[in-house]
Scaffold this motif. Sequence first.
Motif, PDB file in Angstrom:
ATOM      1  N   ALA A  97      20.552  -0.208   5.926  1.00 39.65           N
ATOM      2  CA  ALA A  97      20.178   0.123   7.518  1.00 39.65           C
ATOM      3  C   ALA A  97      21.271  -0.365   7.982  1.00 39.65           C
ATOM      4  CB  ALA A  97      18.884  -0.737   7.918  1.00 39.65           C
ATOM      5  N   GLY A  98      22.014  -1.404   8.022  1.00 42.60           N
ATOM      6  CA  GLY A  98      23.011  -1.778   8.602  1.00 42.60           C
ATOM      7  C   GLY A  98      23.008  -1.480  10.227  1.00 42.60           C
ATOM      8  N   LYS A  99      23.990  -0.969  11.001  1.00 44.16           N
ATOM      9  CA  LYS A  99      23.930  -0.279  12.203  1.00 44.16           C
ATOM     10  C   LYS A  99      23.608   1.336  12.179  1.00 44.16           C
ATOM     11  CE  LYS A  99      27.354  -3.898  14.186  1.00 44.16           C
ATOM     12  NZ  LYS A  99      26.019  -4.630  14.521  1.00 44.16           N
ATOM     13  N   ASP A 100      23.389   1.835  11.001  1.00 48.47           N
ATOM     14  CA  ASP A 100      23.234   3.000  10.832  1.00 48.47           C
ATOM     15  C   ASP A 100      22.015   3.761  10.759  1.00 48.47           C
ATOM     16  OD1 ASP A 100      26.172   3.474  10.312  1.00 48.47           O
ATOM     17  OD2 ASP A 100      25.672   2.417   8.484  1.00 48.47           O
ATOM     18  N   TYR A 101      20.982   3.075  10.496  1.00 45.65           N
ATOM     19  CA  TYR A 101      19.432   3.460  10.214  1.00 45.65           C
ATOM     20  C   TYR A 101      18.665   2.708  10.559  1.00 45.65           C
ATOM     21  CZ  TYR A 101      22.327   6.093   6.704  1.00 45.65           C
ATOM     22  OH  TYR A 101      23.307   6.978   6.234  1.00 45.65           O
ATOM     23  N   VAL A 102      17.083   3.085  11.015  1.00 43.47           N
ATOM     24  CA  VAL A 102      16.106   2.463  10.905  1.00 43.47           C
ATOM     25  C   VAL A 102      15.224   2.668   9.608  1.00 43.47           C
ATOM     26  CG1 VAL A 102      13.704   2.048  11.970  1.00 43.47           C
ATOM     27  CG2 VAL A 102      16.101   2.229  13.406  1.00 43.47           C
ATOM     28  N   ILE A 103      14.841   1.855   9.010  1.00 46.78           N
ATOM     29  CA  ILE A 103      14.520   2.041   7.497  1.00 46.78           C
ATOM     30  C   ILE A 103      13.187   1.638   7.442  1.00 46.78           C
ATOM     31  CG2 ILE A 103      14.450   1.386   5.214  1.00 46.78           C
ATOM     32  CD1 ILE A 103      17.309   1.683   5.256  1.00 46.78           C
ATOM     33  N   LEU A 104      11.752   2.344   7.094  1.00 45.22           N
ATOM     34  CA  LEU A 104      10.539   1.990   6.807  1.00 45.22           C
ATOM     35  C   LEU A 104      10.356   1.746   5.264  1.00 45.22           C
ATOM     36  CD1 LEU A 104       7.655   1.188   7.929  1.00 45.22           C
ATOM     37  CD2 LEU A 104       7.174   3.673   7.363  1.00 45.22           C
ATOM     38  N   LEU A 105      10.672   0.293   5.083  1.00 43.75           N
ATOM     39  CA  LEU A 105      10.414   0.017   3.470  1.00 43.75           C
ATOM     40  C   LEU A 105       8.799   0.118   3.242  1.00 43.75           C
ATOM     41  CD1 LEU A 105      11.629  -0.981   0.922  1.00 43.75           C
ATOM     42  CD2 LEU A 105      11.215  -3.474   1.810  1.00 43.75           C
ATOM     43  N   THR A 106       8.602   0.947   2.344  1.00 40.41           N
ATOM     44  CA  THR A 106       7.163   1.453   2.194  1.00 40.41           C
ATOM     45  C   THR A 106       6.494   0.892   1.212  1.00 40.41           C
ATOM     46  OG1 THR A 106       7.809   3.505   2.914  1.00 40.41           O
ATOM     47  CG2 THR A 106       5.888   3.659   1.676  1.00 40.41           C
ATOM     48  N   ASP A 107       5.283   0.375   1.245  1.00 44.20           N
ATOM     49  CA  ASP A 107       4.250  -0.111   0.472  1.00 44.20           C
ATOM     50  C   ASP A 107       3.405   1.063  -0.057  1.00 44.20           C
ATOM     51  OD1 ASP A 107       2.365  -1.477  -1.025  1.00 44.20           O
ATOM     52  OD2 ASP A 107       1.230  -2.233   0.821  1.00 44.20           O
ATOM     53  N   MET A 108       3.639   1.389  -1.377  1.00 43.88           N
ATOM     54  CA  MET A 108       3.044   2.580  -2.050  1.00 43.88           C
ATOM     55  C   MET A 108       1.665   2.125  -2.456  1.00 43.88           C
ATOM     56  SD  MET A 108       4.489   5.499  -1.854  1.00 43.88           S
ATOM     57  CE  MET A 108       3.898   6.452  -3.316  1.00 43.88           C
ATOM     58  N   TYR A 109       1.592   0.501  -2.767  1.00 46.61           N
ATOM     59  CA  TYR A 109       0.418   0.209  -3.537  1.00 46.61           C
ATOM     60  C   TYR A 109      -0.845  -0.388  -3.202  1.00 46.61           C
ATOM     61  CZ  TYR A 109       3.962  -0.018  -7.350  1.00 46.61           C
ATOM     62  OH  TYR A 109       5.249   0.113  -8.028  1.00 46.61           O
ATOM     63  N   GLY A 110      -0.383  -0.918  -1.816  1.00 46.80           N
ATOM     64  CA  GLY A 110      -1.833  -1.562  -0.854  1.00 46.80           C
ATOM     65  C   GLY A 110      -1.539  -3.061  -0.909  1.00 46.80           C
ATOM     66  N   LYS A 111      -2.223  -3.801   0.099  1.00 42.88           N
ATOM     67  CA  LYS A 111      -2.074  -5.036   0.173  1.00 42.88           C
ATOM     68  C   LYS A 111      -2.398  -5.776  -1.279  1.00 42.88           C
ATOM     69  CE  LYS A 111      -3.978  -8.382   3.772  1.00 42.88           C
ATOM     70  NZ  LYS A 111      -2.611  -8.407   4.529  1.00 42.88           N
ATOM     71  N   GLY A 112      -1.684  -6.842  -1.360  1.00 37.07           N
ATOM     72  CA  GLY A 112      -1.843  -7.800  -2.424  1.00 37.07           C
ATOM     73  C   GLY A 112      -1.373  -7.193  -3.593  1.00 37.07           C
ATOM     74  N   VAL A 113      -0.934  -5.976  -3.801  1.00 37.55           N
ATOM     75  CA  VAL A 113      -0.463  -5.610  -5.190  1.00 37.55           C
ATOM     76  C   VAL A 113       1.006  -5.854  -5.249  1.00 37.55           C
ATOM     77  CG1 VAL A 113      -0.312  -3.576  -7.081  1.00 37.55           C
ATOM     78  CG2 VAL A 113      -2.473  -4.059  -5.409  1.00 37.55           C
ATOM     79  N   ARG A 114       1.719  -6.904  -5.843  1.00 38.49           N
ATOM     80  CA  ARG A 114       2.883  -7.228  -5.649  1.00 38.49           C
ATOM     81  C   ARG A 114       3.504  -7.597  -7.265  1.00 38.49           C
ATOM     82  NH1 ARG A 114       2.364  -4.744  -1.700  1.00 38.49           N
ATOM     83  NH2 ARG A 114       3.232  -5.397   0.523  1.00 38.49           N
ATOM     84  N   PRO A 115       3.932  -6.413  -7.953  1.00 32.44           N
ATOM     85  CA  PRO A 115       4.182  -6.949  -9.342  1.00 32.44           C
ATOM     86  C   PRO A 115       5.138  -8.064  -9.324  1.00 32.44           C
ATOM     87  CG  PRO A 115       3.938  -4.552  -8.908  1.00 32.44           C
ATOM     88  CD  PRO A 115       4.075  -5.037  -7.657  1.00 32.44           C
ATOM     89  N   THR A 116       5.020  -8.709 -10.393  1.00 33.98           N
ATOM     90  CA  THR A 116       6.057  -9.748 -10.695  1.00 33.98           C
ATOM     91  C   THR A 116       6.904  -9.782 -12.075  1.00 33.98           C
ATOM     92  OG1 THR A 116       4.335 -11.387 -11.342  1.00 33.98           O
ATOM     93  CG2 THR A 116       5.049 -11.404  -8.970  1.00 33.98           C
ATOM     94  N   ASN A 117       6.219  -8.830 -12.982  1.00 33.84           N
ATOM     95  CA  ASN A 117       6.902  -8.432 -14.047  1.00 33.84           C
ATOM     96  C   ASN A 117       6.910  -6.958 -14.607  1.00 33.84           C
ATOM     97  OD1 ASN A 117       4.352  -8.034 -15.534  1.00 33.84           O
ATOM     98  ND2 ASN A 117       4.085 -10.438 -15.269  1.00 33.84           N
ATOM     99  N   ASP A 118       7.351  -6.609 -15.529  1.00 28.82           N
ATOM    100  CA  ASP A 118       7.494  -5.145 -15.785  1.00 28.82           C
ATOM    101  C   ASP A 118       5.904  -4.634 -16.179  1.00 28.82           C
ATOM    102  OD1 ASP A 118       9.997  -5.144 -15.497  1.00 28.82           O
ATOM    103  OD2 ASP A 118      10.697  -4.852 -17.462  1.00 28.82           O
ATOM    104  N   ASP A 119       5.043  -5.440 -17.046  1.00 28.35           N
ATOM    105  CA  ASP A 119       3.757  -5.043 -17.300  1.00 28.35           C
ATOM    106  C   ASP A 119       2.944  -4.682 -16.029  1.00 28.35           C
ATOM    107  OD1 ASP A 119       4.229  -5.341 -20.107  1.00 28.35           O
ATOM    108  OD2 ASP A 119       3.469  -7.387 -20.270  1.00 28.35           O
ATOM    109  N   GLU A 120       3.185  -5.790 -15.075  1.00 25.41           N
ATOM    110  CA  GLU A 120       2.344  -5.512 -13.780  1.00 25.41           C
ATOM    111  C   GLU A 120       2.925  -4.173 -13.156  1.00 25.41           C
ATOM    112  OE1 GLU A 120       1.405 -10.253 -13.146  1.00 25.41           O
ATOM    113  OE2 GLU A 120       2.693  -8.985 -11.815  1.00 25.41           O
ATOM    114  N   ALA A 121       4.134  -3.857 -13.036  1.00 24.27           N
ATOM    115  CA  ALA A 121       4.714  -2.990 -12.319  1.00 24.27           C
ATOM    116  C   ALA A 121       4.307  -1.670 -12.944  1.00 24.27           C
ATOM    117  CB  ALA A 121       6.312  -3.162 -12.337  1.00 24.27           C
ATOM    118  N   GLY A 122       4.452  -1.678 -14.249  1.00 24.56           N
ATOM    119  CA  GLY A 122       3.819  -0.378 -15.035  1.00 24.56           C
ATOM    120  C   GLY A 122       2.310  -0.261 -14.611  1.00 24.56           C
ATOM    121  N   ALA A 123       1.705  -1.010 -14.606  1.00 20.59           N
ATOM    122  CA  ALA A 123       0.221  -0.804 -14.334  1.00 20.59           C
ATOM    123  C   ALA A 123       0.090  -0.326 -12.853  1.00 20.59           C
ATOM    124  CB  ALA A 123      -0.502  -1.969 -14.503  1.00 20.59           C
ATOM    125  N   ALA A 124       0.759  -0.859 -12.106  1.00 21.11           N
ATOM    126  CA  ALA A 124       0.727  -0.448 -10.432  1.00 21.11           C
ATOM    127  C   ALA A 124       1.186   1.034 -10.492  1.00 21.11           C
ATOM    128  CB  ALA A 124       1.774  -1.198  -9.666  1.00 21.11           C
TER     129      ALA A 124
END
Length: 261
Positions: A73-100
């Motif tokens: 973003a710097g001084k160039d953009y406004v960025i909406l970092l997007t949650d695709m999964y929904g509240k509480g779904v925050r993978p911490t390893n590859d298996d969880e990310a793959g399932a998400a």
Amino acid sequence: MRLWLFGSIVFAIAGVAQASMVAKPVSWTQDGKTFDSVLVYDDAVKTPRPGLVMVPNWYGVNDMAIAKAKMIAGKDYVILLTDMYGKGVRPTNDDEAGAATKPFYADRSLMKKHVTKALEELKAQVGKAPIDGSRLAAIGFCFGGSAVLDLVRSGADIASVVTFHGILSTDDASQAKNIKAKVLVLNGADDAYVPNDQKAAFEKEMRDAKVDWTLVDYGNTVHCFTEKEAAGKPGNCRYDEGTATRAYAQMHQFITAGFKK
């Protein structure tokens, strides 16, 4: 008078010095589920600037993704970092990310629905954050690359889309006829997740739909080349500082050019 003026200048400089990158929570509800995203921008810059939907890699919205959004973003953009999964779904390893991510690749309409909602929410921030609503684009990383490509395949009215080490496959190549945006794919030439047949199918998809597209293959580069958390990792997922630097520069140039008629 001079003392008053000096004091005013010092106060103004101090105010600028205290300005910093904003990471503002932005949440919405879709199909009964809450999604917790983050709006990132430099609040020292008051001039409206382009707004970007950013879909992170399959680990979703976490500290590393927020740090990356701030850097871009710097001084160039406004960025909406997007949650695709929904509240509480925050993978911490590859298996969880793959399932998400699995439901999105099984049902691409779900991916389109979620990322399209993110674009609507970015537009809703115009007037609340310093976004120029006439200059919108999208970027995505890995899984996020798939998401932003599906966003433009759905006919989203944005200027450009950029993917970094993103999966290029689609469930319906005919949807490319809906693409209005200019498309830039930044890819590791040795990325096993994007084999030559996948690239060939993507290129045919773009050509058949007469899309304004560019695909850049970085030599001696594999998957995850922008992901600092993959520094020093063996195999097909590895950070590459040199390639990342070049890729970000090409992204900036491409997005800027995309806003010119």
